[in-house]
Each structure stands twice: as structure tokens, then as C-alpha cells.
Design an enzyme around this catalytic site. Sequence first.
Site, PDB file in Angstrom:
ATOM      1  N   GLY A  39      -1.331  -2.365  18.204  1.00  0.00           N
ATOM      2  CA  GLY A  39      -1.791  -2.048  19.560  1.00  0.00           C
ATOM      3  C   GLY A  39      -2.083  -3.292  20.400  1.00  0.00           C
ATOM      4  O   GLY A  39      -1.621  -4.398  20.108  1.00  0.00           O
ATOM      5  N   LYS A  50      -7.769 -14.986  20.766  1.00  0.00           N
ATOM      6  CA  LYS A  50      -8.601 -15.793  19.865  1.00  0.00           C
ATOM      7  C   LYS A  50      -7.787 -16.922  19.245  1.00  0.00           C
ATOM      8  O   LYS A  50      -8.307 -18.016  19.008  1.00  0.00           O
ATOM      9  CB  LYS A  50      -9.225 -14.934  18.766  1.00  0.00           C
ATOM     10  CG  LYS A  50     -10.649 -14.527  19.052  1.00  0.00           C
ATOM     11  CD  LYS A  50     -10.803 -13.372  20.012  1.00  0.00           C
ATOM     12  CE  LYS A  50     -10.834 -13.651  21.457  1.00  0.00           C
ATOM     13  NZ  LYS A  50     -10.850 -12.448  22.297  1.00  0.00           N
ATOM     14  N   GLY A 180     -13.572 -10.891  37.464  1.00  0.00           N
ATOM     15  CA  GLY A 180     -14.340 -11.780  36.584  1.00  0.00           C
ATOM     16  C   GLY A 180     -15.021 -11.012  35.470  1.00  0.00           C
ATOM     17  O   GLY A 180     -16.198 -11.240  35.185  1.00  0.00           O
ATOM     18  N   ILE A 183     -11.878  -9.983  30.305  1.00  0.00           N
ATOM     19  CA  ILE A 183     -10.550 -10.597  30.192  1.00  0.00           C
ATOM     20  C   ILE A 183     -10.468 -11.822  31.106  1.00  0.00           C
ATOM     21  O   ILE A 183     -10.046 -12.900  30.682  1.00  0.00           O
ATOM     22  CB  ILE A 183      -9.437  -9.572  30.529  1.00  0.00           C
ATOM     23  CG1 ILE A 183      -9.424  -8.462  29.466  1.00  0.00           C
ATOM     24  CG2 ILE A 183      -8.079 -10.257  30.626  1.00  0.00           C
ATOM     25  CD1 ILE A 183      -8.319  -7.445  29.616  1.00  0.00           C
ATOM     26  N   HIS A 439     -31.561 -22.480   5.678  1.00  0.00           N
ATOM     27  CA  HIS A 439     -31.667 -23.637   6.552  1.00  0.00           C
ATOM     28  C   HIS A 439     -30.672 -24.685   6.095  1.00  0.00           C
ATOM     29  O   HIS A 439     -30.530 -24.887   4.887  1.00  0.00           O
ATOM     30  CB  HIS A 439     -33.092 -24.210   6.484  1.00  0.00           C
ATOM     31  CG  HIS A 439     -33.249 -25.469   7.263  1.00  0.00           C
ATOM     32  ND1 HIS A 439     -33.321 -25.475   8.644  1.00  0.00           N
ATOM     33  CD2 HIS A 439     -33.316 -26.783   6.870  1.00  0.00           C
ATOM     34  CE1 HIS A 439     -33.460 -26.719   9.071  1.00  0.00           C
ATOM     35  NE2 HIS A 439     -33.455 -27.538   8.018  1.00  0.00           N
TER      36      HIS A 439
END
Length: 466
Positions: A39, A50, A180, A183, A439
Site C-alpha cells: 500500500g 523514512k 503544512g 506530509i 542510564h
Amino acid sequence: MAKYDVAVVGGGPGGYTAAIRAAQAGAGVCVVEMDRVGGTCLNRGCIPTKALLSCTGVLANIKRAEEFGIRVGEVKTDWAKMLKRKNQVVEKLVSGVEFLLKSYAIDLINGKASLIDKNTIAIETSNGGDNELYASHIILATGSRPAYIPAFDIDGKQVITSNEALDLAELPESLIIIGGGVIGCEFACIFAELGVKITIIEALDRILNTEDRQISQRMRGVFRKRGITIHTNARITKIKKSAGEVTAVLESGEEVSAQQAMVSIGRALNTQGLGLEKVGVEQGARGEIVVNERMQTNINNIYAIGDVVGKIMLAHVAARQGIVAAGNIMGKPDVMDYSVVPGAIFTHPEIASVGLTADKAKEGGYEVNIGNFSFMALGKALAMGEAEGTIRLVADAASDKLLGAQIMGPHATDLIAEVALAINNGITARDVAHTIHAHPTLAEAVFEAAEDVHGQAIHVARKKGH
Ligand code: NAI
């Protein structure tokens, strides 16, 4: 005629997830898809953007190399190679989904489906052939496409959508981005990093208007520093084209010109030609397929999931809807709940949110406690050189249960998962604060914000009254 227990129309993240879940439960399943599976998400959306953002992320780091004590020579980018890499990532995932379907013995039928009656689907194949199949249950998952406004005259060359933007033969020198939203802002980050002069034109009073107002404002500041021009409250009356230039004429009379324009003003639902009217599948005012919380349409053996139901247009929502639909078909009752849906925006820095903002919680009658923490005070973020941003947690003052989170900062889109899990399970701010967070990690920001809900963050200077 081939017979199936479940026929899924559309092989995006909603459709293929539903197909796999139904097959896991023992159904004979087919997926009808006119393109490649995956899709918008895999082919023209989440994944290719990405992949490109990873390229521009490397570039952004190289530009800052000096800061990290690394001297680099002249940096050259190769857009064609970035596209090639992006296409390889997409190909790997798409063929991976095809392999998954095969492994579950799900028939992948290439063609355009339309309903003939409540159990019969006609399939028009690309070579002109026609087939029919019978299915006891049908799941419609046909998705959406970029919305068009005729006045903008999108020609795919000078005026494009995100589809064409992902395969531009050459980068333009300048680009107007109309809209804006998510996308628009993600593409602004990609192209601005590559040196394209970006102007965003947004009709509302702020970019990313679905996000917390403060986050929109901060992002506007980040974009400004990066040389991106933003016009808000700006309505376009006309788009003029001439050789090599596109000009947007604003209502104010101002004109904005660039080599190309990209329209990203929302998405239109893919419902036409599906035969919905013929079978009597109910549609809403925007053309969306109306479903109940079980993802069932008014025709009891036909379900619909994903963008086409017009709820929240996100791949992970579609996938969950697919699991709900498949469960109900296969005798495992399930309902869709939209109260804890994480949103992830892959700008730089990233933005993520889940549940309620403080304002929305108050509107809903809650008295709230807020916990804030800035990445500026976090060792890992400073070590990474990515300290821009904050996290905000919203907790119910009465029960201390977490209601929402808004994060802008490094890996915000990953950090949101902890808060989503907490909200979904009624976990309190104290529970999160009592959980030891490793940490030095970015996740400590969640811990500190949870402590700050009670004014007890460690790396925040003492507040008056505490
Ligand atoms: P959107 O709805 O997020 O943003 C469209 C923007 O265009 C809005 O700010 C709107 O006010 C503005 N607009 C509308 N008409 C306009 C006009 N004539 N002139 C100027 N501005 C105008 O839609 P977008 O960005 O196209 O994204 C579509 C869908 O895809 C969204 O539902 C989004 O959630 C989803 N998506 C999600 C991503 C993510 O989660 N990371 C990434 C990309 C898309």
C-alpha cells in the site's frame, strides 16, 4: 469460481495484516491488489520517506562533523543514489510481505476488484482479463490517495504530490509546499537538508495543527532557523505556471514563486469503482465506508478497515483494525478503541504524541497534573548532540493515571511507546517513576517527566513552593 472464507481487497498494512490474522485462524484467504502489496505505507509513504530521511540524517550529521571533532572534506550528495537506496529498502519489504502471504498459503491476486454482490467479487486484471471469485467474508482495505484540488492543476511535473516527490528525476532549486501538515513538514525536512529552498503555505494559523500548539510553535522556530519560509493563514487563490516556474497567488495579493510546487493538503478515499452502491454498503458524507466498532459495514459479511473508513489515517491504526476485523470474522470478538493511538511525525527533531493533551483532558472534565522535562538536561541527549526538545506527561490529578504525552526531541517516535503502554494499562505517573530506567538513555526523559508530575524531577532545579 474460486471460493474463499475471506477475501481482502487491498494489500496495504491494514489488508495484509487482516489476511495473515485470518489465515492464522485457519481461513482460506486471498488478497486482491492492483499494484504491489504494501500500500501507500510501503510503496509511497512511511517507508520511502523514512529511507530518504535516513539519508538526510547522515548528511545533517556530516555537516556538523566539526562539532564532534571530525574534519571532513567537501560533501557531495547524490540524489539518484538516495532514490536507489530508498527503492531497495521498499523492494525488500514488499517482497518480504509477498513471502509472508505465500507462507500462509494466502492467494495474492493481481487486479482491480469490485463487488458484484455481497459474496462475489469481479477482478479486472492488467492484461484485460476478467475473473470472479466467491468469498464468505470480504474485507475492504483500499486506502487513500493524495487529495486533488482542480484549481491547483496537479500535472505531476511542475505541480506534484508526495507520490512524484519520492521519484523526482532531479531535485528542484526551490519548492513550494502547499499544506503544512504531516506530509508537508516531513518532506520539508528532507528537501531543505538537501539544499532545496522551501516555502510552506498553510491555510490554518499554524503548521502541524493536529499537534499541541507549543510543539507547532517550536517546530516553526526550528524550520525558520533552517531557512524554511512559512506562510500561515494563507489561502491560495490561483496557481500560475510558466516555463520553469510555479507561482502561488495568495489571498493577500502576495505571490510566492518556485521551480515546483508539492500539494499535501490531505488525502482522498479510494471508494470509487468498488461497487459499494450496487451492494448497498453505507457511506458517510466524505465517502468513507461506515463501520461499527467491530469494523463491520451495514452488510454483515462485509468489513472495512484502514484509511477508507475515514477515522485515523495511520498504518498502525489500519493494522489494528485489520486484526479486529479478522478476529470478528473468525469467531474471536474484538472491538476497535481509538483512545490510545500513538502519533509519530518524522521531522527533525521528531514529534510524537499519545492520548490527551492537557487542554483536551481539561475539556474532558479531568483535573490534571503536568510533568515536563527538557532534553537539554539529559546526559544522553547532550552526548548525542540532540538536546533540542521536551517531553510533557499529562496525568489525572485524582488517580495519578497517565492520560497523555507529547514529545518533541531525539527518538520521540520510539519513546512514545512506553507512555502508550502505560496509558493503555492504567499505569500511574508514580508507577513509571518507580520503574528503574537505564542510564544513560533517552528513556530517562520519560522517568524524569513522570517524577515532575509530582514536582520531584531530579535534574530540574527546585521550583518555588516545593
Ligand atoms: P494533513 O491533514 O496532515 O495536513 C494537510 C494540511 O494542509 C493541513 O494543515 C491543512 O490545514 C492544510 N491545507 C488544506 N487545504 C489547504 C490549502 N488549500 N492551502 C493550504 N493549506 C491547506 O494531511 P497530509 O499532510 O496530506 O497527510 C495525510 C495523512 O497522512 C494524514 O492523515 C497523516 O496522518 C498521514 N500521514 C502520517 C504520517 C505519520 O504519521 N508520520 C506521515 C505522512 C502522512
